[in-house]
Design an enzyme around this catalytic site. Structure first.
Site, short mmCIF file in Angstrom:
data_model
loop_
_atom_site.label_atom_id
_atom_site.label_comp_id
_atom_site.label_asym_id
_atom_site.label_seq_id
_atom_site.Cartn_x
_atom_site.Cartn_y
_atom_site.Cartn_z
CD GLU A 115 11.48 -27.39 33.74
OE1 GLU A 115 11.80 -27.91 32.65
OE2 GLU A 115 11.34 -26.16 33.88
CG ASP A 159 7.60 -25.12 34.54
OD1 ASP A 159 7.91 -26.24 34.11
OD2 ASP A 159 7.30 -24.15 33.81
#
Length: 653
Positions: free
Chosen positions: A330, A288
């Site tokens: 991501e 992330d």
């Protein structure tokens, strides 16, 4: 007789001695395997650590972490490593379908991770082989950015269970052939994380884990070029902290402190976290906010070259200790940037294994609103090729809002205005455009730029809620057809198609999204409803209902997809301009023959000329539609006839 494998020459004798000590009790064949893996990945590891002054020294530290994790890894996971080493394309195969959800909203209420295991039958019914559970590691108390402000990487949220419950879940999923994906937030930790607490307490070692400045001089210089991620929630990129007595870098929120990845201690800490999660049975890590981890003055501090170098090194560590673990980037960035997260140039195939194809999602919604495929064909067609060992994550909806990432140059190429088109899409999907049936919500309106992102479930965005409220069977039919068309494009594009929880039964926006106090200011929770199990039961029992048709359609798509080698992720998707702007076409060339996907993105019947199909290697009068097993409908002159929102997957019989 071949000599026993040896440690790489550059390894310091002291490091070799420590590695030998760590592995002293490991069976001989496993020690050999570890040494061979080190030899295989050493160059990738050291070259990836080039941003640090002494890459070989950092590599030595990392090998000790890897050896410890390898020694402690369960026998069952060692077996998985061997299997995946023999089947490195496991995630690329057409039988792999994904599903994404919040654990507490997928499981029966109050059952946590144990309850997720109760949904395994439902997942298998949908053909799911990959399950992404949204952030479930221990966050700070609310507000916590939906769980992305992590306070402890080694603990599960108390309301979901314990780390032992997570290990039990991964064992259950593994037994059913389902791989678990978890989020690993790389760019930042919560202000309450142990590292941040130590920094606030005056520990200089941990203060160096963060970007801290005594006054605004340096932050002001950086902010000349830094964009704001959440201008409404958290303007600016730095936050003054009284205990820290400094300005700390906070890209997303004041309580999320950016880590200083230019400090090798931070890299080693995060590598150890990666190995810890791999040993819990996690098979995919969603990296992330990876685009933000390297800071450079005078830039937007995203997508810097060091991001890809460090990802390569992190991947090499994982390959040494737990090769069944793969990475998903991501990175919601433009085409020319996102491909680097799958590996370009010297990082070809050496960084993340998976990456989000955000542009595909945006272009599907654009086509459904405009009934025109020209922009999608042009924009998606200019994506550079990615390594054949990687795969896109494709999706119609996800947990996040939809940002209208329409490039101005792409729009101009099809005689459109980028800003006007982005404004139209916001109007259309918020229901403000005349005649639009969509029921989306505007998220993060930025008056300065005019940017209006959109929240809303897939079913609400295609207008199912409006159709049901108006008791209009024809409108319901159209909404169901649009929803299934969107997912058919997703399933046919290759890579790993991922279902967002609730979409399988056409769930609408959660009208009570603001009832939870910490959600009240974030309307993205409208499209994060708890899976309505009664709706699932209705879908199974009533094939004629809207939810029944969507559920059956998605199950059918998974079955068809699994039987088409053309949809292996190593086979590239070619975008082909058709003779009709209302038809979107994707061509996949495989040794068994071509797969030509045709999608009518309008409510009007369309025709595709036979000569055009022949030029792509198929004959309209002898091809078969893989979606139904029958020849396509032909007009009197031999053209392929497509009905309202109809998809067709043409193959040789």
């Amino acid at each position: 007789m071949s000599p026993a494998p040896q440690w790489p020459e550059p390894l310091a004798p002291s490091v070799r001695e420590r590695l030998d000590a760590v592995l002293a009790e490991v069976p001989g064949h496993r020690r050999t395997t570890f040494v061979l893996r080190v030899a295989r990945w050493w160059d990738d590891l050291v070259s990836g650590l080039a941003p640090y002054p002494d890459p070989a020294a950092v590599a030595g530290r990392l090998l000790e972490l890897a050896a410890t994790a390898y020694r402690d890894r369960d026998d069952e996971l060692h077996l998985l490593d061997e299997r995946r080493s023999l089947e490195p394309d496991w995630f690329q195969r057409p039988e792999v379908v994904g599903y994404a959800a919040y654990a507490e909203r997928l499981a029966p209420q109050g059952t946590g991770l144990a309850g997720v295991a109760e949904r395994v039958g439902h997942l298998r019914d949908l053909g799911v082989r990959y399950l992404h559970l949204m952030p479930l590691l221990q966050p700070r108390p609310a507000p916590n950015d939906g769980g992305y402000a992590v306070a402890d990487y080694r603990q599960v949220r108390a309301d979901l269970g314990t780390m032992e419950d997570l290990r039990a879940l991964t064992r259950t999923l593994r037994g059913e052939g389902i791989s678990l994906c978890l989020d690993l937030v790389l760019n930042h930790v919560a202000r309450e994380h142990a590292w941040a607490r130590a920094a606030r307490a005056g520990d200089e070692r941990y203060r160096a884990y963060f970007h801290v400045y005594p006054d605004r001089t340096v932050p002001d210089e950086y902010e000349r070029t830094l964009p704001e991620v959440f201008p409404d929630f958290a303007p600016g990129s730095f936050t003054w902290d009284e205990e820290l007595e400094g300005w700390v870098w906070t890209t997303f929120n004041g309580y999320q402190w950016d880590l200083a990845w230019d400090n090798p201690d931070v890299f080693c800490e995060m590598a150890d976290v990666v190995l810890f999660l791999a040993n819990q049975g996690v098979e995919v890590l969603r990296l992330d906010a990876i685009a933000f981890i390297w800071k450079r003055m005078g830039t937007i501090c995203q997508n810097e070259p060091e991001v890809h170098q460090l990802t390569q090194a992190l991947r090499a560590v994982a390959r040494i200790a737990a090769p069944s673990l793969i990475f998903k980037a991501e990175a919601i960035v433009g085409p020319n940037e996102v491909v680097h997260y799958l590996g370009q140039g010297r990082h070809h195939g050496r960084v993340s294994d998976l990456a989000y194809h955000n542009s595909l999602m945006v272009q599907i919604w654009s086509m459904l609103a405009t009934r025109d495929a020209r922009l999608a064909t042009h924009a998606l067609g200019r994506f550079p090729q990615v390594p054949t060992t990687t795969a896109w994550i494709t999706y119609l909806r996800c947990h996040d809002d939809i940002g209208w990432a329409i490039d101005d140059a792409d729009a101009r190429a099809v005689q459109a205005d980028g800003a006007a088109h982005r404004g139209f899409l916001s109007d259309y999907y918020s229901g403000e455009f005349p005649g639009s049936p969509a029921q989306g919500l505007v998220f993060q309106h930025n008056p300065a730029t005019g940017d209006r992102r959109i929240s809303g479930s897939a079913a609400s965005l295609v207008g199912l809620g409006t159709a049901l409220a108006g008791d209009d069977p024809s409108a319901v039919d159209s909404a169901v057809a649009r929803l299934l068309l969107g997912y058919t494009i997703v399933y046919g594009y290759g890579g790993v198609p991922v279902l967002w929880s609730g979409d399988e039964v056409a769930q609408l926006n959660d009208d009570a999204w603001a009832a939870v106090p910490e959600h009240a200011d974030d309307n993205r929770w409208a499209h994060r409803p708890r899976l309505d199990w009664q709706r699932v039961l209705t879908a199974r029992a009533d094939a004629a209902s809207a939810e029944g048709r969507v559920y059956a359609g998605l199950r059918h798509l998974a079955r068809v997809r699994a039987g088409l080698p053309h949809l292996h992720a190593s086979v590239p998707a070619e975008l082909v301009a058709t003779t009709d702007p209302g038809v979107f076409a994707v061509l996949r060339r495989h040794p068994v023959g071509p797969l030509l996907e045709l999608y009518n993105v309008t409510e009007q019947p369309r025709e595709v000329p036979a000569w055009w199909v022949r030029e792509l290697g198929l004959s309209a009068d002898s091809a078969v539609d893989a979606l139904n097993g029958y020849p396509p409908n032909l007009t009197e002159d031999g053209a392929i006839w497509l009905s309202t929102y109809q998809p067709v997957w043409l193959v040789r019989p």
